[in-house]
Every structure is written in structure tokens, then in C-alpha cells.
Design a protein around this motif. Structure first.
Motif, PDB file in Angstrom:
ATOM      1  N   GLU A  14       0.883  -1.253  -0.088  1.00 57.56           N
ATOM      2  CA  GLU A  14       0.014   0.016   0.142  1.00 57.56           C
ATOM      3  C   GLU A  14       0.806   1.454   0.051  1.00 57.56           C
ATOM      4  N   GLN A  15       0.167   2.409  -0.189  1.00 59.85           N
ATOM      5  CA  GLN A  15       0.823   3.550  -0.184  1.00 59.85           C
ATOM      6  C   GLN A  15       0.835   4.292   1.109  1.00 59.85           C
ATOM      7  N   PRO A  16       2.006   4.607   1.681  1.00 66.54           N
ATOM      8  CA  PRO A  16       1.884   5.013   3.064  1.00 66.54           C
ATOM      9  C   PRO A  16       1.260   6.496   3.241  1.00 66.54           C
ATOM     10  N   SER A  17       0.420   6.778   4.182  1.00 63.00           N
ATOM     11  CA  SER A  17      -0.396   7.808   4.332  1.00 63.00           C
ATOM     12  C   SER A  17       0.402   9.179   4.402  1.00 63.00           C
ATOM     13  N   LYS A  33       8.467   8.002  -5.268  1.00 63.29           N
ATOM     14  CA  LYS A  33       7.304   7.171  -4.776  1.00 63.29           C
ATOM     15  C   LYS A  33       7.707   6.120  -3.740  1.00 63.29           C
ATOM     16  N   VAL A  34       7.337   6.027  -2.775  1.00 62.62           N
ATOM     17  CA  VAL A  34       7.528   4.717  -1.809  1.00 62.62           C
ATOM     18  C   VAL A  34       6.094   4.068  -1.536  1.00 62.62           C
ATOM     19  N   GLU A  35       6.401   2.622  -1.498  1.00 60.18           N
ATOM     20  CA  GLU A  35       5.353   1.904  -1.201  1.00 60.18           C
ATOM     21  C   GLU A  35       5.997   0.703  -0.107  1.00 60.18           C
ATOM     22  N   GLU A  77      11.904   5.214  -7.016  1.00 63.82           N
ATOM     23  CA  GLU A  77      10.797   4.465  -6.245  1.00 63.82           C
ATOM     24  C   GLU A  77      11.379   3.268  -5.486  1.00 63.82           C
ATOM     25  N   HIS A 137      10.663   0.173  -2.386  1.00 61.89           N
ATOM     26  CA  HIS A 137       9.674  -0.924  -1.814  1.00 61.89           C
ATOM     27  C   HIS A 137      10.295  -1.233  -0.447  1.00 61.89           C
ATOM     28  N   GLU A 163       3.367   9.615   2.989  1.00 63.05           N
ATOM     29  CA  GLU A 163       4.359   9.664   1.892  1.00 63.05           C
ATOM     30  C   GLU A 163       3.747   9.858   0.453  1.00 63.05           C
ATOM     31  N   GLU A 164       3.311  11.032   0.318  1.00 65.14           N
ATOM     32  CA  GLU A 164       2.866  11.408  -1.070  1.00 65.14           C
ATOM     33  C   GLU A 164       4.005  11.307  -2.098  1.00 65.14           C
ATOM     34  N   PRO A 165       3.476  10.589  -3.291  1.00 68.16           N
ATOM     35  CA  PRO A 165       4.496  10.416  -4.455  1.00 68.16           C
ATOM     36  C   PRO A 165       4.803  12.128  -4.852  1.00 68.16           C
TER      37      PRO A 165
END
Length: 744
Positions: free
Chosen positions: A160-163, A344-346, A313, A315, A165-167
Motif C-alpha cells: 500500500e501507499q503510506p499515508s 514514490k515509496v510503497e 521508487e 519498496h 509519503e505522497e508521491p
């Protein structure tokens, strides 16, 4: 005119106040005042306090990776010699779980979220009795009935996308890659890391009526008080934490951990002081880890080597429900140009202990990969790696357009290169051989965000002409005792021998704490503000303006008149509390400390063994408050960089998620034989937007990018590009050139 004490730091303080003082102690390489206590073994660390009647507690860890506790077989253990209690409570397990105030903590812990999670505490008269009983305690479990992911690359892991950590998205990266004159698209991997502080986590807890006192090893006391109070459902004002000396933390002691909560609960239940000291294995297994990462870096340039596209990016992983995600792209956002970008971080949700802040979270692993990729780009473009970096420094932060408060990256690259002898580097790999060793050089930029945080400190100018500085700010080996004393001594015109600093007690004003490299500048700014208020009162006694008052060696002078501080005080102390709050400057400017690493390595032509032969770091972080402690911090960061490059790696068994190398015998931090001659260059500057001191954080800067310089040196030495850290010989060996052909 002095800035209002209670105001947020909204406007850069351009007064350069410390440079107008006359004492001459600020910036000097002064010794730590507590140094003799530490080297003589007389500094009292958390487990060493002599508290009458204390008993020992030992944690019991879960033997399953996920499920529930069914039964804790207390009776056989309670019958063992010296055993006083077997306690289990939800509050002991995770910081996010509320405690059970008002009742005896004897409820079994029901939820197990990862292998080796604490599930109980055994308390006995002696440590040996508690240890033996803990080993003998039998716990029955019900295993989880749903699939559990132990590997962040497992298809069972929810991603999921951390709350928080907006891209970061700008332009069209894919198009920039297609149209680029030169480009790279590479994937790197970094393993998990342990903080590996020298002092293990330890707490002695006792109660005085309904007040809890903890003597422990923590980094952020003002916040730790609130954490323990929340966990035990009690008012924070009834908790006191005392931690004058902390044997390292590196992020692992930012928050309250299991031993503190367990000791507090046990002390309440038994009405006796309880000491709980984690073993080294327990620290590794239960305290936060740095997440492993998989990073994709895309870089695109025009024909001149100017970056037009940048993608980074990552992960990472953490337990379900945890907010933290390793901020891998934190420095990438502001370091190099390229309006076409995707950062981006996921996060993958897996069954391992909590991932959190470890030694420069984000930049430590993000920078080493970005800087290795930059060298790959330099090779593709065909220009010098130092020149590539200098060529791609933007005027403002790409996409958001924020100006830089200051940036000494060019100076660091140039001065570091000159001192290191970069001009002697041979650009093509495999050009220098000494016997069985390939020799090569590598470079990397360094960057670490700067943060000013809320802090208070009390300064008392005593009637006898001495000063006392007080805050709950901790010193985790960074030199805080020295630095705060120097700030007060400079501002009040006192020799350092006449300034006493008392830290690490929550009965004192709340400092910033030690973490994020913000302790010195934040609590130091609070000390400065308190001293300003004292100077104003002294100025009134001298019938002068505070800005025109000169004080040196305890003598105040103005307009040809001179009086001693003792005379001015006339038998009365002056005490002031200074404070600082982050304000608009934090958002109006991109604030960071910068530097550059230069490394020379030797790679064994037959075995692939890598040895760092020498390393130079040049760093700019605003005003240098103490040249000796700042240099020490940079040296320590570079040592961590060697570890990240060559030796450090958490190894998990993907069958059940348990940590395989959970001690310092198998988790390999750098030792003396791994660390060569390290050279540090301190680049003085003033950054008024960063803090009233015009200083920025330095503690973590020395690791951010260091491993990348070593990886780049390995490539230059033997032609091998390893994209999986650490660069152990098994990864290097298969790709080495024929050693016999090369020798010929």
C-alpha cells in the motif's frame, strides 16, 4: 533587537549573534565535560543505579510468528527458587495498546504479531533466577489461521501507499527517458539494519505513591513520558524519567520499548523496584529495525549531461497498522535537478518486528543507492562523476520551487576532491593493480534534511558568577553536554569551567531530545534565547543596550565602564527559560546539511574481498558549535557507511520470519580492522534560516551517501558493479576479471 522568546521561528535570524560575543569558546574543539566519567567507568548508565531492594525481570519472547497466546503455565515457574511473579499484559507488547490501570497486570497477552515478540515478564530476586525461570516458562499458542507474509517480495504481502509519503510527480518521466541522450534504469537492493547501540535497552522502575520513576536508556524524554503515561493510562505529570547518560541509540531508543513498560507494571504489582535489561539478542529481535529496500532509479540527461528526468521508487516493509515507512526518497527530492520526475515509496505489510528510524532514516539507504546510480550515469554520459554532480544542482527544489537556505555541496565536492587527490583517479576500471589487489576511487554526495523542533531550556546565572544550564535533553554520546555549555558560556561571557550543564531528567524543562540530528540546534537555540533574556537584565544594571554590552571572563563592560558579574548580580540569581518552536522558516526554505565522500578501496583479485584503504569526508552544516564533537559525529557516520557498504545485513528466515543473526557475533558492524584512516573537513558557514544559532544538524550526515562512494570505488577498482548491498565477496567474486590475465 532580540526576537521574542516565545515566538515561533518564522523569520531567519540574521543578527549573527554568536559571532558578536567575546568569550571565544563557541566552535572550539573543547573536551566533553563528562568525558572523564565515561572513560573511568564512573558515569552511571541506566542499569547501574543502586536502588535499594530492586528485583530482576527477564522478558519471555513468543515462539511463533503470528497467532494468539492460549495459556501461560505460571505455576511450575512460580515454584522455582526466588521467583516472585510471572506477568503478562497487553501494555507490555506494543506502544499503541492502552494499559490496564487499576487492576493487577496478570492478563495473558493475546496477540502475537511477529516472532520473538515479548509475551511475558518473569520477576525474581536475582537475575540468574529470573533468567532460568524465563527459559523454563511454557506458553501455549494458537497459530494464525490466515496466510502470513514473512518476505516483502511475497505475493501474500499486502502493498500500500503510506499515508504520510505522497508521491512527488512532475512532468513526464517516461517521455524524458525516451527522448534522453543518455539514460539509466537500474534496480538496487539494501538489507535491513539494526541500530546496534553499545548499551542495551534497560530500565529500573519504581513507584513513589502514585508517581512512576524510570531510570532508563531513552533518547526523547519529553515524548517518552507521554508514551509511558498513555500506555499505563495515567497522567504524564505523574511520570518522571531520569537518563543522564545514554550509551548510544541510533533511533532504537526514540520511543519507549518493552522493557520499560514491563518494569513499570511489575514494580506496581510487586511494590518493589524492578530492573529489566534486555539481552543483546532480545534487543535485535524486538526493537525496531531499518526496513530492507528495493529501489528503482531512472536518470535521463541531455547531450551535455544535464538531468532532464529523475525517477526514484522504493519498496519497503513494516508490520500491518504501523504508520512509519522508510522515507527513502527524502533527499532525492531536493538534491538534483530534473523537472520530469517520479518519487514514490510503497510499503509491504509483513510479519517482522516493527520497522522504524535507524541511523538517518531515508537518506542512509536512499542516498547510497542514488549516488551509486549517479556514477552509473556519469559512466554512460562519459564525464567525471564530480562534474556530473556539480552540473546538476538546481537553483530551487524541482517541482515545488522552494529556495535553499544554504547549500555547500559544490564546496564539499571541490575541497574534498582536492584534499583527497581525486585528480589522480583513473576513470576506466581495472587500471591500478598492487600485487593481488585492484585499487580504485569513488565519490558520493552527502545530504541530510535539517529540522528545528520544539525545545526549552533553563539557564541560571548564579550570584557567584557561574552558570547552570538545565534541560531534559539527552546526550547519547553526541557531545550535548559540551555544546550547550559552550553556547551559554559564549553568550554570558564565562569560561567553560564556570558553566555546569545538567541533562536527562524530565523534572527539567523539556528539550528536543536526541534524534533526527535536531537536538543541538533546537535545545541549543533555547539555551541561547534564555541567555539573551539574562543579558537584557544585565544590560539594565549596566545602563546599556543588550546588543552593546560586552561580557568576557565574568566582566561586563560598556562605554568605558567595567563591572564584574558578581557585582552586578548583588547576591541574586537570574534564571530564565528559553524556548524555540519551528515556524515558517521550516517550510519557506529547503533546509539540509551537505557534504561529499571520497573513498579509496582495494579489491582482492582472487577472492573479491573489499577493503577500504582511506576515506575523506567534507561537510557543511552551518555554524560548527564544537569542532571536536562535530568531527567525531562525522567520523562515526563514515564508519556506519563502511558497515552499510560491506558488512551489515539483517538476515530473516522466510519460513517463519525469525531473525537469524541476532547478536554482534553474526550481525557484523565495522571493527577497527575494517576502518582505515578517515579524514574530515569541516566547512564553516552560517544558515540563518536553519536556527538562531545559524547551525544545522550534523549527527547523521556522515552516513548519508557514504556506502555509495565505496560501491563506486569498487567499480573503479575492478570493474564490478554490485547493485545489492552489502558488497560481500560472494557478490563481487563471480564478476571479477581473470586475475592471471590482469596480472600479466
Amino acid at each position: 533587537m532580540r526576537l521574542p522568546l516565545a515566538d515561533m521561528y518564522n523569520t531567519p535570524d540574521e543578527r549573527n549573534l554568536l559571532d558578536t560575543m567575546k568569550q571565544g569558546v563557541i566552535g572550539k574543539p573543547l573536551d566533553r565535560p563528562e568525558g572523564p566519567l565515561k572513560v573511568s567507568g564512573t558515569a552511571t548508565y541506566s542499569a547501574e543505579w543502586k536502588i535499594d531492594g530492586f528485583v530482576e525481570g527477564v522478558l519471555v519472547l513468543a515462539g511463533i510468528p503470528q497467532g494468539t497466546v492460549k495459556t501461560i503455565h505460571r505455576d511450575p515457574v512460580l515454584a522455582m527458587p526466588g521467583v516472585l511473579a510471572v506477568l503478562a499484559d497487553e501494555a507490555m507488547v506494543r506502544r499503541s495498546v492502552q494499559g490496564t490501570a487499576g487492576k493487577a497486570p496478570v492478563q495473558d497477552v493475546h496477540t502475537v504479531d511477529y516472532f520473538a515478540q515479548p509475551v511475558a515478564l518473569v520477576v525474581a530476586e536475582t537475575f540468574e533466577q529470573a533468567r532460568d525461570a524465563a527459559l523454563a516458562l511454557k506458553v501455549d499458542y494458537d497459530d494464525a489461521q490466515v496466510p502470513v507474509a514473512f518476505d516483502p517480495e511475497s505475493p501474500d504481502a499486502e502493498v500500500e501507499q503510506p499515508s504520510d509519503e505522497e508521491p512527488v510527480v512532475g512532468g513526464d518521466l517516461d517521455q524524458a527517458m525516451r527522448e534522453a541522450a543518455f539514460s539509466i534504469d537500474v534496480e538496487y537492493h539494501t538489507p535491513g539494519h539494526a541500530s546496534a547501540a553499545m548499551e542495551p535497552h534497560a530500565t529500573i522502575a519504581y513507584w513513589e505513591d502514585d508517581h512512576l520513576i524510570l531510570r532508563g536508556s531513552y533518547q526523547m524524554l519529553a515524548y517518552n513520558v507521554k508514551e509511558i503515561a498513555d500506555c499505563l493510562s495515567m497522567p504524564a505529570k505523574k511520570v518522571r524519567i531520569i537518563a543522564p547518560y545514554v550509551g548510544g541509540g541510533f533511533g532504537s531508543k526514540l520511543g519507549i520499548t518493552h522493557e520499560a513498560v514491563a518494569a513499570a507494571i511489575a514494580a506496581k504489582a510487586l511494590d518493589r523496584p524492578v530492573r529489566v535489561v534486555m539481552t543483546r539478542q532480545q534487543v535485535f529481535q524486538t526493537v525496531m529495525r531499518r526496513s530492507e529496500t528495493r529501489q528503482r532509479v531512472r536518470l535521463a540527461t541531455d547531450a551535455a549531461g544535464k538531468i532532464i528526468g529523475l525517477g526514484h521508487e522504493a519498496h519497503v516493509s513494516n508490520l500491518p497498522g504501523e504508520d512509519f515507512a522508510e522515507p527513502v526518497t527524502q533527499a532525492t527530492e531536493f538534491l538534483y535537478g530534473g523537472e520530469n520526475r517520479l518519487l514514490k515509496v510503497e510499503v509491504a505489510r509483513i510479519c517482522r518486528m516493527t520497522a522504524g528510524s535507524v541511523r538517518a532514516p531515508g537518506e542512509a539507504v536512499g542516498m547510497q543507492v542514488l549516488e551509486a546510480a549517479m556514477d552509473e550515469l556519469a559512466e554512460a554520459v562519459g564525464i567525471d562523476p564530480v562534474e556530473l554532480r556539480k552540473r546538476n544542482l538546481p537553483g530551487k527544489v524541482p517541482v515545488e520551487g522552494t529556495p535553499y537556505s544554504s547549500r555547500m555541496l559544490v564546496e564539499a565536492l571541490e575541497q574534498g576532491a582536492a584534499q583527497f587527490g581525486w585528480d589522480k583517479r583513473k576513470p576506466a576500471p581495472c587500471q591500478t593493480r598492487e600485487g593481488d589487489w585492484w585499487i580504485g576511487m569513488g565519490v558520493a554526495s552527502a545530504a541530510r534534511v535539517n529540522m528545528l523542533t520544539l525545545a526549552e531550556a533553563r539557564v541560571t546565572l548564579k550570584a557567584d558568577g557561574t552558570a547552570l544550564v538545565e534541560s531534559d535533553q539527552t546526550d547519547i554520546g553526541t557531545g550535548t553536554y559540551a555544546i550547550l555549555g559552550q553556547i551559554a558560556g559564549e553568550m554570558l561571557g564565562l569560561p567553560i569551567s564556570q558553566v555546569k550543564v545538567v541533562l536527562g531528567d524530565t523534572s527539567l524543562p523539556p528539550g528536543a531530545g536526541s534524534g533526527g540530528s535536531f537536538g543541538a540546534i533546537s535545545t541549543g537555540s533555547a539555551v541561547m534565547r534564555a541567555c539573551e533574556a539574562i543579558r537584557e537584565k544585565l544590560a539594565k544594571h549596566m545602563e546599556s543596550d543588550a546588543d552593546e554590552l560586552e561580557i568576557r571572563d565574568g566582566m561586563a563592560s560598556f562605554d568605558g565602564r567595567e563591572r564584574s558579574l558578581v557585582e552586578l548580580l548583588d547576591g541574586k540569581d537570574i534564571a530564565e527559560v528559553g524556548s524555540i518552536k519551528p515556524g515558517k522558516t521550516l517550510k519557506d526554505f529547503s533546509q539540509a546539511s551537505y557534504g561529499a565522500f571520497f573513498a579509496e578501496v582495494a579489491v582482492h583479485a582472487f577472492t573479491g574481498e573489499v577493503r577500504v584503504r582511506r576515506m575523506t569526508g567534507a561537510f557543511g552544516f552551518g555554524r560548527v558549535l564544537n569542532a571536536k564533537t562535530a568531527r567525531s559525529q562525522c567520523l562515526g557516520g563514515m564508519v556506519w557507511g563502511i558497515g552499510s557498504a560491506l558488512t551489515e545485513e539483517l538476515a530473516f528466515d522466510t519460513r517463519d520470519g525469525h531473525l537469524v543473526n541476532h547478536d554482534l557475533a553474526e550481525y557484523h558492524v565495522p571493527v577497527h580492522a575494517d576502518v582505515p584512516a578517515l579524514e574530515v573537513i569541516l566547512l564553516e558557514e552560517r544558515d540563518a534560516a536553519a536556527s538562531p544559532l545559524q547551525a544545522k544538524g550534523v549527527g547523521e550526515l556522515g552516513i548519508c551517501g557514504a556506502a555509495g562512494a565505496i560501491a563506486n570505488a569498487v567499480r573503479n577498482a575492478c570493474g564490478v558493479r554490485v547493485r545489492s548491498f552489502p558488497l560481500t565477496l560472494d557478490k563481487v567474486l563471480p564478476h571479477l576479471p581473470d586475475p592471471f590475465a590482469s596480472a600479466a
